[in-house]
Write a protein that holds these residues in place. Sequence first.
Motif, PDB file in Angstrom:
ATOM      1  N   LEU A 197       8.055  12.925 119.050  1.00  0.00           N
ATOM      2  CA  LEU A 197       9.518  13.020 119.035  1.00  0.00           C
ATOM      3  C   LEU A 197      10.078  12.969 120.451  1.00  0.00           C
ATOM      4  CD1 LEU A 197      10.237  15.683 116.240  1.00  0.00           C
ATOM      5  CD2 LEU A 197      10.369  13.189 116.098  1.00  0.00           C
ATOM      6  N   SER A 198       9.393  13.656 121.381  1.00  0.00           N
ATOM      7  CA  SER A 198       9.962  13.646 122.729  1.00  0.00           C
ATOM      8  C   SER A 198       9.747  12.287 123.393  1.00  0.00           C
ATOM      9  CB  SER A 198       9.461  14.822 123.562  1.00  0.00           C
ATOM     10  OG  SER A 198       8.173  14.594 123.996  1.00  0.00           O
ATOM     11  N   GLU A 199       8.607  11.659 123.093  1.00  0.00           N
ATOM     12  CA  GLU A 199       8.364  10.313 123.635  1.00  0.00           C
ATOM     13  C   GLU A 199       9.453   9.336 123.151  1.00  0.00           C
ATOM     14  OE1 GLU A 199       4.442   8.892 122.536  1.00  0.00           O
ATOM     15  OE2 GLU A 199       5.121   6.815 122.774  1.00  0.00           O
ATOM     16  N   TYR A 200       9.744   9.401 121.846  1.00  0.00           N
ATOM     17  CA  TYR A 200      10.732   8.457 121.308  1.00  0.00           C
ATOM     18  C   TYR A 200      12.151   8.825 121.712  1.00  0.00           C
ATOM     19  CZ  TYR A 200       7.379   5.497 119.116  1.00  0.00           C
ATOM     20  OH  TYR A 200       6.363   4.600 118.940  1.00  0.00           O
ATOM     21  N   ALA A 201      12.403  10.131 121.878  1.00  0.00           N
ATOM     22  CA  ALA A 201      13.733  10.534 122.349  1.00  0.00           C
ATOM     23  C   ALA A 201      13.973   9.911 123.721  1.00  0.00           C
ATOM     24  CB  ALA A 201      13.823  12.056 122.408  1.00  0.00           C
ATOM     25  N   GLY A 202      12.901   9.885 124.539  1.00  0.00           N
ATOM     26  CA  GLY A 202      12.988   9.273 125.874  1.00  0.00           C
ATOM     27  C   GLY A 202      13.357   7.799 125.807  1.00  0.00           C
ATOM     28  N   LYS A 203      12.961   7.157 124.705  1.00  0.00           N
ATOM     29  CA  LYS A 203      13.267   5.727 124.552  1.00  0.00           C
ATOM     30  C   LYS A 203      14.577   5.500 123.805  1.00  0.00           C
ATOM     31  CE  LYS A 203       8.393   4.469 124.059  1.00  0.00           C
ATOM     32  NZ  LYS A 203       7.384   4.199 123.030  1.00  0.00           N
ATOM     33  N   GLY A 204      15.252   6.594 123.474  1.00  0.00           N
ATOM     34  CA  GLY A 204      16.553   6.468 122.805  1.00  0.00           C
ATOM     35  C   GLY A 204      16.473   6.445 121.288  1.00  0.00           C
ATOM     36  N   TYR A 205      15.284   6.745 120.701  1.00  0.00           N
ATOM     37  CA  TYR A 205      15.178   6.780 119.242  1.00  0.00           C
ATOM     38  C   TYR A 205      15.212   8.226 118.768  1.00  0.00           C
ATOM     39  CZ  TYR A 205      13.402   1.990 119.490  1.00  0.00           C
ATOM     40  OH  TYR A 205      13.252   0.663 119.721  1.00  0.00           O
ATOM     41  N   ARG A 206      15.942   8.452 117.710  1.00  0.00           N
ATOM     42  CA  ARG A 206      16.011   9.788 117.136  1.00  0.00           C
ATOM     43  C   ARG A 206      15.737   9.686 115.644  1.00  0.00           C
ATOM     44  NH1 ARG A 206      19.567  12.599 114.881  1.00  0.00           N
ATOM     45  NH2 ARG A 206      19.413  14.863 114.971  1.00  0.00           N
ATOM     46  N   PHE A 207      14.854  10.512 115.149  1.00  0.00           N
ATOM     47  CA  PHE A 207      14.517  10.480 113.723  1.00  0.00           C
ATOM     48  C   PHE A 207      15.159  11.668 113.028  1.00  0.00           C
ATOM     49  CE2 PHE A 207      11.093   8.356 116.014  1.00  0.00           C
ATOM     50  CZ  PHE A 207      11.103   7.123 115.383  1.00  0.00           C
ATOM     51  N   ARG A 208      15.903  11.364 111.955  1.00  0.00           N
ATOM     52  CA  ARG A 208      16.607  12.448 111.257  1.00  0.00           C
ATOM     53  C   ARG A 208      15.662  13.258 110.369  1.00  0.00           C
ATOM     54  NH1 ARG A 208      19.438  14.054 106.910  1.00  0.00           N
ATOM     55  NH2 ARG A 208      18.649  12.364 105.616  1.00  0.00           N
ATOM     56  N   THR A 209      14.655  12.567 109.803  1.00  0.00           N
ATOM     57  CA  THR A 209      13.734  13.300 108.933  1.00  0.00           C
ATOM     58  C   THR A 209      12.302  13.210 109.449  1.00  0.00           C
ATOM     59  OG1 THR A 209      13.395  11.366 107.513  1.00  0.00           O
ATOM     60  CG2 THR A 209      15.095  12.884 106.839  1.00  0.00           C
ATOM     61  N   ILE A 210      11.630  14.345 109.358  1.00  0.00           N
ATOM     62  CA  ILE A 210      10.209  14.419 109.714  1.00  0.00           C
ATOM     63  C   ILE A 210       9.509  14.876 108.446  1.00  0.00           C
ATOM     64  CG2 ILE A 210       8.505  15.491 111.245  1.00  0.00           C
ATOM     65  CD1 ILE A 210      10.811  13.915 112.658  1.00  0.00           C
ATOM     66  N   ASN A 211       8.713  13.974 107.885  1.00  0.00           N
ATOM     67  CA  ASN A 211       8.002  14.306 106.655  1.00  0.00           C
ATOM     68  C   ASN A 211       6.561  14.655 107.013  1.00  0.00           C
ATOM     69  OD1 ASN A 211       6.552  14.220 104.232  1.00  0.00           O
ATOM     70  ND2 ASN A 211       7.955  12.747 103.319  1.00  0.00           N
ATOM     71  N   VAL A 212       6.184  15.905 106.744  1.00  0.00           N
ATOM     72  CA  VAL A 212       4.857  16.368 107.180  1.00  0.00           C
ATOM     73  C   VAL A 212       3.811  16.266 106.068  1.00  0.00           C
ATOM     74  CG1 VAL A 212       5.789  17.840 108.990  1.00  0.00           C
ATOM     75  CG2 VAL A 212       5.408  18.811 106.704  1.00  0.00           C
ATOM     76  N   GLY A 213       4.165  15.637 104.950  1.00  0.00           N
ATOM     77  CA  GLY A 213       3.192  15.416 103.881  1.00  0.00           C
ATOM     78  C   GLY A 213       2.870  16.690 103.125  1.00  0.00           C
ATOM     79  N   GLY A 214       1.684  16.694 102.515  1.00  0.00           N
ATOM     80  CA  GLY A 214       1.278  17.873 101.732  1.00  0.00           C
ATOM     81  C   GLY A 214      -0.019  18.416 102.283  1.00  0.00           C
ATOM     82  N   GLY A 215      -0.866  18.909 101.407  1.00  0.00           N
ATOM     83  CA  GLY A 215      -2.210  19.267 101.833  1.00  0.00           C
ATOM     84  C   GLY A 215      -2.586  20.725 101.729  1.00  0.00           C
ATOM     85  N   LEU A 216      -1.621  21.615 101.510  1.00  0.00           N
ATOM     86  CA  LEU A 216      -1.970  23.038 101.475  1.00  0.00           C
ATOM     87  C   LEU A 216      -2.982  23.310 100.362  1.00  0.00           C
ATOM     88  CD1 LEU A 216      -1.523  25.967 102.410  1.00  0.00           C
ATOM     89  CD2 LEU A 216       0.405  26.091 100.816  1.00  0.00           C
TER      90      LEU A 216
END
Length: 383
Positions: free
Chosen positions: A208-227
Motif C-alpha cells: 500500500l505504501s509503495e503504491y501510494a508513492g506512485k499515486g495509486y490508492r486502493f479503496r478495498t483490501i480483501n484479505v481472503g479467508g483461511g481461519l
Amino acid sequence: MARFPVSEFKELPTPFYFYDLSLLDRTLAEIKRTARDPRFKVHYAIKANANPGILRRIQAAGLGVDAVSGGEISAALEAGFDGDKIVYAGVGKSDREITLGLEAGIQCFNVESLPELEVIDELAGQLGKVATVALRVNPNIDAHTHAYITTGLAENKFGINLEQLPAIVEKATSLENIRLEGLHFHIGSQITDNEPFVLLCETINGLLSEYAGKGYRFRTINVGGGLGIDYADPDRHPIPDFETYFNTFRNHLKLSEGQEVHFELGRSVVAQCGSLITRVLYVKEGVTKRFAIVDAGMTELIRPALYSAHHKIENLSSPNGERHHYDVVGPICESSDCFGKDELLPAIRRGDFLALRSAGAYGEIMASQYNCRPLPLSYFSEK
Ligand code: LLP
C-alpha cells in the motif's frame, strides 16, 4: 458434547448431514461482535457449504458472499443475497460466468491475470457496464498448511505475482470499462497459527505504501479467508477464535481514510455446525485389526481421502461402552475410503450411529456420486 437427537435419526435414511443451526447462529453472532468495525466487511466463502438452509441463515445475518463460479453466484442470488454483496474470484472465469456476474451487478471481480482483465473489460463494454475489480496478488507467504490448500506461495496457479503487479495495475487503470478498486489476497486454508496473518498484514502495508508513492490508492483490501478450526476437539472450540483473528488485522493493517477490509471466511463459519451421520453396517474382525464398516464413504466426505484430514468420530448410540480399536471404513471401492485408523471408540455394533464431526465445511458440497451413490440429504436442528 453436541446434542444429537439419536432417537429421531432412526427414522432417517443414512448417511446424512446434520446441521446444528443454533451453533451456526451463535457463530454468526460472534463474527458480528468481533468484526464490529465499520471498515470491516465479511463475505462468506460459499464454496465451503451452499446448502440453502445454511445460506439463508448467513444471508439473514448480513454477510456477503465470496463466489468462485457462476453456479455459486446463482446459488447466492437464489438464497436472497443481493448482487452487490457478492465478490467473485477464480483463475478460470468463463465468458458466460463473467456475463452473469456483470448482469447481477456484483460488487467486485477478483481478477487473477492480465488476459482475464482484458476479457472482463471487453464483456463489460458490450453490456454498457463498468466492472469493479480487485487484483488478486500472490503475496508469497507460507501459511503452514496442507500443500493442497495452500494458495499464497509463488508457485501457485492463483493470483498475480508481485513482479507483474505494477504493469497490470497500470493496465487496469487504463481500461475504459474497468474500475480498479482493490487488492485481493488469500494465503491458504485451515490456518491455525496467527503468524501468517501478521505476515500478510505486513506485506499488504508494504504494498500500500509503495503504491501510494506512485499515486495509486486502493479503496478495498480483501484479505481472503483461511481461519482454521479445531478438528481434534470440536466441543472444546465450537466457535473459532474470531476475536484474535479480526484483532490481528485491526492492529496490524495500516489503513488510510475510507479504506475497507474485506474478509472471505468459509470453513470457520460453517465447519463445526455440521456432522456426517452414518450407520454401522458390519463389524468385521480381521487378523490384526477390527473394521467398523459404515454406510458413509469418501463420496459423502472426501476430506480424509483427499487431504489425509481427520474428523473426530463419535459413537452416538453407545457413547459409554468399553473402548476398542477400529479402522472406520466406508463402502467405496478405494483403499483411501477410510475415516480413521486404529480409532479408540466405545464398542461398536451393527446399526450404531456414528458422527463424523466438524464436517459442515467442504463436506456436503464436495460429495460425489462415484459408485452411482445418491447425494446425501441434510437435516437441521435448532435445539
Ligand atoms: N477466499 C479464497 C480466494 C479461497 O480460495 C478460499 C478457499 C477462501 C476464501 C475460503 O477459505 P476458508 O476460510 O474456508 O479457509 N476443500 C479444502 C479447502 C479448500 C479451500 C479453497 N479456498 C478442504 O476441505 O480443506
